[in-house]
Design a protein around this motif. Structure first.
Motif, PDB file in Angstrom:
ATOM      1  N   TYR A  38       0.830  -1.204   0.000  1.00 36.77           N
ATOM      2  CA  TYR A  38       0.000   0.000   0.000  1.00 36.77           C
ATOM      3  C   TYR A  38       0.871   1.263   0.000  1.00 36.77           C
ATOM      4  O   TYR A  38       0.670   2.165  -0.816  1.00 36.77           O
ATOM      5  N   LEU A 103      -6.747  -2.450  -0.725  1.00 32.49           N
ATOM      6  CA  LEU A 103      -6.887  -1.344   0.220  1.00 32.49           C
ATOM      7  C   LEU A 103      -6.641  -0.017  -0.482  1.00 32.49           C
ATOM      8  O   LEU A 103      -7.392   0.952  -0.296  1.00 32.49           O
ATOM      9  N   TRP A 106      -9.577   0.753  -2.683  1.00 32.51           N
ATOM     10  CA  TRP A 106     -10.753   1.109  -1.887  1.00 32.51           C
ATOM     11  C   TRP A 106     -10.631   2.535  -1.354  1.00 32.51           C
ATOM     12  O   TRP A 106     -11.586   3.304  -1.389  1.00 32.51           O
ATOM     13  N   ILE A 107      -9.446   2.894  -0.855  1.00 33.88           N
ATOM     14  CA  ILE A 107      -9.255   4.227  -0.288  1.00 33.88           C
ATOM     15  C   ILE A 107      -9.268   5.311  -1.374  1.00 33.88           C
ATOM     16  O   ILE A 107      -9.897   6.344  -1.223  1.00 33.88           O
ATOM     17  N   TYR A 108      -8.608   5.051  -2.473  1.00 29.24           N
ATOM     18  CA  TYR A 108      -8.491   6.054  -3.520  1.00 29.24           C
ATOM     19  C   TYR A 108      -9.539   5.920  -4.616  1.00 29.24           C
ATOM     20  O   TYR A 108      -9.576   6.728  -5.533  1.00 29.24           O
TER      21      TYR A 108
END
Length: 110
Positions: A38, A103, A106-108
């Motif tokens: 990540y 991850l 999902w976050i960006y």
């Protein structure tokens, strides 16, 4: 930090039953490599010197992290007394890399 933690002699690890070690060890490998992948993707996406690397940040981070995990297992197997390389650890590392990619996405929201 990941290399230091994974190359520690087995005598410095906590003494647990085989199922606890397997579960904790696999989780620890996956977690460390998820964080590594990540953060590597974030760093590669935010650099502007090498645009090709920025464009292929996810692929680059996956390949570098996966190869790093394989290298660690080979180092453990051949050079660290009391430790041996394990294919389950390589699998856990790779799963962690995939989790790190998911991850990031999902976050960006890519």
């Amino acid at each position: 930090m990941i290399m230091v933690l994974t190359l520690l002699p087995s005598s410095s690890m906590p003494s647990l039953s085989i199922w606890e070690i397997f579960s904790f060890d696999s989780f620890a490998h996956a977690f460390m490599f998820a964080v590594l992948t990540y953060l590597m993707i974030v760093g590669l996406k935010k650099q502007y010197t090498y645009m090709r690397v920025q464009l292929f940040a996810i692929r680059t981070a996956f390949m570098v992290s996966s190869m790093f995990g394989i290298a660690i297992e080979l180092l453990q197997h051949f050079f660290v007394p009391g430790r041996q390389g394990d294919i389950v650890d390589v699998l856990s590392n790779t799963i962690g890399c995939i989790i790190g990619i998911l991850l990031f996405k999902w976050i960006y929201q890519l």
